[in-house]
Scaffold this motif. Structure first.
Motif, mmCIF file in Angstrom:
data_model
loop_
_atom_site.group_PDB
_atom_site.id
_atom_site.type_symbol
_atom_site.label_atom_id
_atom_site.label_comp_id
_atom_site.label_asym_id
_atom_site.label_seq_id
_atom_site.Cartn_x
_atom_site.Cartn_y
_atom_site.Cartn_z
ATOM 1 N N MET A 1 10.063 17.744 15.585
ATOM 2 C CA MET A 1 9.106 16.628 15.616
ATOM 3 C C MET A 1 8.618 16.394 14.109
ATOM 4 S SD MET A 1 6.937 16.815 19.191
ATOM 5 C CE MET A 1 5.791 15.987 18.641
ATOM 6 N N GLY A 2 8.476 14.822 14.042
ATOM 7 C CA GLY A 2 7.988 14.241 12.823
ATOM 8 C C GLY A 2 6.384 14.427 12.770
ATOM 9 N N ARG A 3 6.003 14.327 11.506
ATOM 10 C CA ARG A 3 4.548 14.340 11.289
ATOM 11 C C ARG A 3 4.040 13.016 11.791
ATOM 12 N NH1 ARG A 3 1.224 12.268 7.259
ATOM 13 N NH2 ARG A 3 2.737 11.396 5.896
ATOM 14 N N LYS A 4 3.007 13.193 12.718
ATOM 15 C CA LYS A 4 2.254 12.185 13.062
ATOM 16 C C LYS A 4 1.333 11.474 11.958
ATOM 17 C CE LYS A 4 2.948 12.378 17.557
ATOM 18 N NZ LYS A 4 3.660 11.440 18.408
ATOM 19 N N SER A 5 1.180 10.162 11.674
ATOM 20 C CA SER A 5 0.553 9.613 10.889
ATOM 21 C C SER A 5 -1.098 9.831 11.210
ATOM 22 C CB SER A 5 0.802 8.208 10.662
ATOM 23 O OG SER A 5 0.510 7.488 11.831
ATOM 24 N N ILE A 6 -1.711 9.865 10.386
ATOM 25 C CA ILE A 6 -3.265 9.903 10.457
ATOM 26 C C ILE A 6 -3.809 8.426 10.848
ATOM 27 C CG2 ILE A 6 -5.552 10.497 9.553
ATOM 28 C CD1 ILE A 6 -3.827 12.698 7.973
ATOM 29 N N LEU A 7 -4.828 8.427 11.717
ATOM 30 C CA LEU A 7 -5.205 6.970 12.013
ATOM 31 C C LEU A 7 -6.156 6.691 11.039
ATOM 32 C CD1 LEU A 7 -5.614 6.853 15.726
ATOM 33 C CD2 LEU A 7 -4.029 5.387 14.501
ATOM 34 N N ARG A 8 -5.917 5.503 10.152
ATOM 35 C CA ARG A 8 -6.698 5.265 9.240
ATOM 36 C C ARG A 8 -6.393 3.868 8.529
ATOM 37 N NH1 ARG A 8 -3.677 9.387 5.718
ATOM 38 N NH2 ARG A 8 -1.941 8.373 4.774
ATOM 39 N N ASN A 9 -7.405 3.290 7.959
ATOM 40 C CA ASN A 9 -6.925 1.658 7.542
ATOM 41 C C ASN A 9 -5.897 1.754 6.572
ATOM 42 O OD1 ASN A 9 -9.474 0.754 8.957
ATOM 43 N ND2 ASN A 9 -10.625 1.025 7.032
ATOM 44 N N ARG A 10 -4.786 0.850 6.828
ATOM 45 C CA ARG A 10 -3.699 0.865 6.172
ATOM 46 C C ARG A 10 -3.902 -0.325 4.832
ATOM 47 N NH1 ARG A 10 -1.135 4.982 7.556
ATOM 48 N NH2 ARG A 10 -1.901 5.312 9.530
ATOM 49 N N LYS A 11 -3.190 -0.048 3.910
ATOM 50 C CA LYS A 11 -3.257 -0.964 2.512
ATOM 51 C C LYS A 11 -2.692 -2.521 2.950
ATOM 52 C CE LYS A 11 -3.119 2.043 -1.365
ATOM 53 N NZ LYS A 11 -2.243 2.497 -2.501
ATOM 54 N N GLU A 12 -3.045 -3.484 2.377
ATOM 55 C CA GLU A 12 -2.755 -4.645 2.670
ATOM 56 C C GLU A 12 -1.112 -4.746 2.148
ATOM 57 O OE1 GLU A 12 -3.982 -9.445 1.603
ATOM 58 O OE2 GLU A 12 -5.393 -7.895 1.913
ATOM 59 N N LYS A 13 -0.235 -5.633 3.065
ATOM 60 C CA LYS A 13 1.123 -5.595 2.334
ATOM 61 C C LYS A 13 1.272 -6.671 1.266
ATOM 62 C CE LYS A 13 2.185 -3.820 6.975
ATOM 63 N NZ LYS A 13 0.869 -3.553 7.320
ATOM 64 N N SER A 14 1.857 -6.137 0.303
ATOM 65 C CA SER A 14 2.054 -7.158 -0.986
ATOM 66 C C SER A 14 3.417 -7.554 -0.804
ATOM 67 C CB SER A 14 1.957 -6.147 -2.161
ATOM 68 O OG SER A 14 2.985 -5.451 -2.239
ATOM 69 N N LYS A 15 3.765 -8.407 -1.928
ATOM 70 C CA LYS A 15 5.054 -8.805 -1.987
ATOM 71 C C LYS A 15 6.193 -7.772 -2.407
ATOM 72 C CE LYS A 15 7.499 -12.768 -1.809
ATOM 73 N NZ LYS A 15 7.512 -13.555 -0.677
ATOM 74 N N LYS A 16 5.704 -6.789 -2.984
ATOM 75 C CA LYS A 16 6.580 -5.553 -3.275
ATOM 76 C C LYS A 16 6.936 -5.096 -2.067
ATOM 77 C CE LYS A 16 5.495 -4.612 -8.023
ATOM 78 N NZ LYS A 16 5.169 -3.564 -9.143
ATOM 79 N N VAL A 17 5.785 -4.478 -1.060
ATOM 80 C CA VAL A 17 6.309 -4.123 0.246
ATOM 81 C C VAL A 17 7.176 -4.863 0.921
ATOM 82 C CG1 VAL A 17 5.184 -3.162 2.394
ATOM 83 C CG2 VAL A 17 3.971 -2.850 0.229
ATOM 84 N N GLU A 18 7.068 -6.065 0.840
ATOM 85 C CA GLU A 18 8.077 -6.938 1.707
ATOM 86 C C GLU A 18 9.167 -6.917 1.170
ATOM 87 O OE1 GLU A 18 9.076 -11.702 1.887
ATOM 88 O OE2 GLU A 18 6.685 -11.258 2.107
#
Length: 199
Positions: A1-18
């Motif tokens: 089983m993969g690691r479950k992500s921890i519920l927290r605020n995510r960073k705003e997605k930038s042009k680089k993330v896109e």
């Protein structure tokens, strides 16, 4: 089983993330999306899982983001087609260019996999395509009434588009037989459709 992500605020997605998320599309043309793990996606994006978890909670969210970003880029077609309908300044290449841009780096197999494994991402595409069909119907009606197109049933034209858009583009058996890309088939279809309609 993969690691479950921890519920927290995510960073705003930038042009680089896109850029680094969209960059994985060419690598997924023949991939079974149901088998992909977050580790696989991290490897494809050339990012660590911790970096990905700064922006995304789940694989579904990644595919929703990729799909929405591509659709947002495609929505420019609406203004262009609306202007052509109003002015009857017809050029099928405008629509073909926009649709082929949407199909860039995507295969019919990928679309079918998306529908199967990530229905919320597929719904974004489906909504866009149904909107496109509505716009095309108005385009045909205006073109026929304005004397630009031959007097062919708009309902028949839309039925043909519906088959092409909603069925043929996901028929990877057809694409395997023809050895053509989704982009080239869209160009061929648009040429046949609209050049045949012209008076």
């Amino acid at each position: 089983m993969g690691r479950k992500s921890i519920l927290r605020n995510r960073k705003e997605k930038s042009k680089k993330v896109e850029q680094w998320t969209l960059a994985i599309l060419p690598k997924l043309k023949t991939t079974n999306l149901g088998n992909l793990t977050m580790d696989d996606l991290a490897l494809l994006m050339k990012k660590s899982k911790s970096t990905i978890y700064q922006y995304f909670t789940t694989k579904e969210e990644i595919f929703e983001y990729i799909t929405q970003t591509r659709i947002d880029n495609l929505n420019t077609y609406k203004a262009e087609i609306a202007m052509e309908v109003l002015q009857l300044n017809y050029n099928y290449e405008t629509l073909a260019r926009i649709l082929t841009e949407g199909a860039k780096d995507i295969s019919s197999f990928y679309l079918r996999q998306l529908e199967l494994h990530y229905p919320t991402a597929w719904k974004i595409i489906e909504d866009f395509l149904f909107g496109l069909l509505e716009d095309l119907k108005q385009f045909y009606i205006s073109g026929i009434e304005g004397g630009l197109f031959k007097p062919i049933s708009p309902e028949l034209l839309i039925k043909l588009d519906e088959y092409f858009i909603m069925q043929l583009i996901m028929d990877d058996t057809f694409f395997n037989k023809t050895q053509k890309t989704l982009e080239s088939i869209i160009k061929d279809y648009m040429f046949l459709k609209f050049e045949g309609l012209m008076k």
